[in-house]
Design a protein around this motif. Structure first.
Motif, mmCIF file in Angstrom:
data_model
loop_
_atom_site.group_PDB
_atom_site.id
_atom_site.type_symbol
_atom_site.label_atom_id
_atom_site.label_comp_id
_atom_site.label_asym_id
_atom_site.label_seq_id
_atom_site.Cartn_x
_atom_site.Cartn_y
_atom_site.Cartn_z
ATOM 1 N N GLY A 1 0.793 -1.222 0.000
ATOM 2 C CA GLY A 1 0.000 0.000 0.000
ATOM 3 C C GLY A 1 0.824 1.270 0.000
ATOM 4 N N GLU A 2 2.075 1.205 -0.435
ATOM 5 C CA GLU A 2 2.935 2.384 -0.444
ATOM 6 C C GLU A 2 2.507 3.359 -1.545
ATOM 7 O OE1 GLU A 2 6.972 -0.085 0.944
ATOM 8 O OE2 GLU A 2 6.823 0.823 -1.057
ATOM 9 N N GLU A 3 2.521 4.636 -1.231
ATOM 10 C CA GLU A 3 2.267 5.670 -2.237
ATOM 11 C C GLU A 3 3.614 6.041 -2.855
ATOM 12 O OE1 GLU A 3 -0.607 6.635 -3.237
ATOM 13 O OE2 GLU A 3 -1.834 5.642 -1.703
ATOM 14 N N ASN A 4 4.043 5.248 -3.833
ATOM 15 C CA ASN A 4 5.401 5.408 -4.370
ATOM 16 C C ASN A 4 5.434 5.874 -5.823
ATOM 17 O OD1 ASN A 4 4.622 3.101 -5.763
ATOM 18 N ND2 ASN A 4 5.865 1.704 -4.518
ATOM 19 N N GLY A 5 4.289 6.297 -6.347
ATOM 20 C CA GLY A 5 4.255 6.835 -7.700
ATOM 21 C C GLY A 5 4.233 5.797 -8.805
ATOM 22 N N TRP A 6 3.959 4.529 -8.462
ATOM 23 C CA TRP A 6 3.962 3.487 -9.494
ATOM 24 C C TRP A 6 2.987 3.800 -10.631
ATOM 25 C CZ3 TRP A 6 6.438 -0.289 -11.711
ATOM 26 C CH2 TRP A 6 5.745 -1.113 -12.603
ATOM 27 N N GLU A 7 1.869 4.427 -10.317
ATOM 28 C CA GLU A 7 0.860 4.698 -11.346
ATOM 29 C C GLU A 7 1.381 5.597 -12.459
ATOM 30 O OE1 GLU A 7 0.391 4.770 -8.155
ATOM 31 O OE2 GLU A 7 -1.471 3.741 -7.595
ATOM 32 N N ASN A 8 2.498 6.279 -12.239
ATOM 33 C CA ASN A 8 3.079 7.122 -13.285
ATOM 34 C C ASN A 8 3.922 6.333 -14.280
ATOM 35 O OD1 ASN A 8 2.007 9.485 -12.093
ATOM 36 N ND2 ASN A 8 3.718 9.575 -10.644
ATOM 37 N N THR A 9 4.103 5.041 -14.019
ATOM 38 C CA THR A 9 4.854 4.188 -14.943
ATOM 39 C C THR A 9 4.104 4.081 -16.265
ATOM 40 O OG1 THR A 9 5.667 2.889 -13.067
ATOM 41 C CG2 THR A 9 5.856 1.896 -15.257
ATOM 42 N N PRO A 10 4.771 4.242 -17.405
ATOM 43 C CA PRO A 10 4.075 4.093 -18.694
ATOM 44 C C PRO A 10 3.366 2.747 -18.789
ATOM 45 C CG PRO A 10 6.273 4.996 -19.024
ATOM 46 C CD PRO A 10 6.194 4.606 -17.576
ATOM 47 N N LYS A 11 2.163 2.764 -19.323
ATOM 48 C CA LYS A 11 1.358 1.544 -19.387
ATOM 49 C C LYS A 11 1.981 0.478 -20.286
ATOM 50 C CE LYS A 11 -2.380 2.376 -16.869
ATOM 51 N NZ LYS A 11 -2.874 1.467 -15.808
ATOM 52 N N VAL A 12 2.542 0.897 -21.410
ATOM 53 C CA VAL A 12 3.085 -0.074 -22.364
ATOM 54 C C VAL A 12 4.442 0.407 -22.857
ATOM 55 C CG1 VAL A 12 2.690 -1.375 -24.492
ATOM 56 C CG2 VAL A 12 0.737 -0.629 -23.122
ATOM 57 N N ARG A 13 5.421 -0.485 -22.793
ATOM 58 C CA ARG A 13 6.752 -0.200 -23.333
ATOM 59 C C ARG A 13 7.195 -1.377 -24.194
ATOM 60 N NH1 ARG A 13 9.624 0.869 -17.765
ATOM 61 N NH2 ARG A 13 7.869 -0.434 -17.117
ATOM 62 N N MET A 14 7.776 -1.067 -25.321
ATOM 63 C CA MET A 14 8.232 -2.074 -26.265
ATOM 64 C C MET A 14 9.756 -2.090 -26.337
ATOM 65 S SD MET A 14 5.620 -3.677 -27.819
ATOM 66 C CE MET A 14 4.992 -3.862 -26.149
ATOM 67 N N ALA A 15 10.284 -3.095 -27.019
ATOM 68 C CA ALA A 15 11.712 -3.186 -27.306
ATOM 69 C C ALA A 15 11.880 -3.667 -28.740
ATOM 70 C CB ALA A 15 12.408 -4.143 -26.341
ATOM 71 N N LEU A 16 12.980 -3.277 -29.345
ATOM 72 C CA LEU A 16 13.300 -3.695 -30.710
ATOM 73 C C LEU A 16 14.649 -4.405 -30.715
ATOM 74 C CD1 LEU A 16 12.296 -0.564 -32.820
ATOM 75 C CD2 LEU A 16 11.317 -2.852 -33.050
ATOM 76 N N LEU A 17 14.679 -5.620 -31.238
ATOM 77 C CA LEU A 17 15.939 -6.325 -31.436
ATOM 78 C C LEU A 17 16.532 -5.908 -32.774
ATOM 79 C CD1 LEU A 17 14.939 -9.950 -30.331
ATOM 80 C CD2 LEU A 17 15.929 -8.129 -28.935
ATOM 81 N N LYS A 18 17.852 -5.708 -32.784
ATOM 82 C CA LYS A 18 18.533 -5.343 -34.021
ATOM 83 C C LYS A 18 19.391 -6.486 -34.562
ATOM 84 C CE LYS A 18 20.075 -1.052 -34.191
ATOM 85 N NZ LYS A 18 19.127 -0.374 -35.100
ATOM 86 N N PHE A 19 19.700 -7.473 -33.702
ATOM 87 C CA PHE A 19 20.486 -8.650 -34.061
ATOM 88 C C PHE A 19 21.960 -8.277 -34.272
ATOM 89 C CE2 PHE A 19 16.489 -10.542 -34.136
ATOM 90 C CZ PHE A 19 16.522 -11.892 -34.475
#
Length: 302
Positions: A51-69
């Motif tokens: 129940g900590e008020e630590n600002g987690w809700e400000n985390t972006p909802k969706v993050r992606m990554a791209l592999l370049k190989f």
């Protein structure tokens, strides 16, 4: 690993309080060796278990990554509005008799065959004219037959090729974390799926090709109930809709994508046997005319 389960959770868990981070690493490294992942995990648990008020809700909802190989580092933490990406351009690339992928299906019917009991494959290549990003769920729609048996185990594998046509690999952990400098330095014992990735795979047994659209989480990831067998009549062409594991790969101009259709996996695999396969004789991949076999790819711009 476990990526499709994470995607199903994202799409089907009915709550606004959910987050998706698509990272470029093997799960063990991300859990135990990635400081960012560890910090975020503790922040999430602190918020919802303590129940900590630590600002987690400000985390972006969706993050992606791209592999370049190759030797290039992946691109991480790309913030996007949703998954699948709202502006995804699902392009169909049609299998051609000359071993390429084209934007239009051939008007003439033909087929390419392979020995299903060997490492042979039917392979088709597409070369990118400009930098391109493919992020999301691909699918193969294949029209296939077998004269020699009443079933087929079909594998679809997508690999990346460099500008000279050589197969590329991606490292599942940062290069700085291992005692080698290139893929050529790997011994056979070190070349495992834990640290190496060659591309996404799709698998389907033809007798289990039935689809339940109501339970499919996405049109490119069909749900197969596996409740009955629909054996093949030898020589009869059937349509196979094969979902392929999600991918996030960037291609430079001149690099290529090659898709293999085969009777066994071409991915990095260091466990299991071939005893479970139900393949006999020759598989035919039908192309063009009334059998427009094609690959659907999710093109994006991020």
């Amino acid at each position: 690993m476990h990526g499709m389960g994470a995607i199903r959770g994202w799409l089907e868990v009915d709550t606004p309080d959910k987050w998706l981070r698509w990272h470029p690493w093997q799960e063990w490294y991300d859990l135990w060796g990635n400081p960012q992942a560890k910090a975020e995990l503790f922040q999430f648990f602190g918020r919802y278990l303590k129940g900590e008020e630590n600002g987690w809700e400000n985390t972006p909802k969706v993050r992606m990554a791209l592999l370049k190989f190759g030797q290039s580092d992946p691109i991480e933490n790309i913030v996007v509005p949703d998954f699948p990406l709202p502006d995804t351009d699902y392009k169909s690339l049609y299998l051609q008799s000359d071993g390429t992928l084209g934007s239009e299906a051939s008007k003439e019917s033909s087929f390419i065959s392979y020995n299903s009991e060997s490492s042979e494959s039917a392979a088709f290549k597409y070369t990118f004219a400009q930098k391109s990003q493919i992020v999301g769920m691909p699918k193969a729609v294949l029209y296939m037959s077998c004269d020699d048996h009443d079933d087929m185990d079909v594998y679809v594998f997508i690999e990346k090729l460099d500008k000279d046509g050589n197969q590329m690999k991606s490292l599942n952990i940062p290069w700085k974390g291992i005692p080698v400098q290139s893929f050529d330095d790997f011994t056979p014992e070190q070349s495992t799926e834990v640290v190496l990735y060659k591309g996404p795979v799709g698998i389907l047994r033809a007798s289990h090709r039935e689809i339940d659209p109501a339970r499919s989480m996405h049109t490119n990831w069909p749900f197969h109930p596996h409740e009955k067998e629909e054996k093949l009549t030898p020589g009869t062409v059937v349509r196979l809709d094969i979902g392929i594991w999600a991918m996030g790969i960037e291609y430079e101009a001149g690099e290529s994508l090659r898709v293999h259709v085969s009777g066994r996996s071409f991915a990095v695999a260091n466990f299991g046997t071939l005893e479970h396969l139900d393949n006999k004789g020759t598989h035919k991949v039908h192309i063009g005319g009334e059998y427009p076999s094609h690959l659907i790819l999710p093109f994006v711009s991020i």
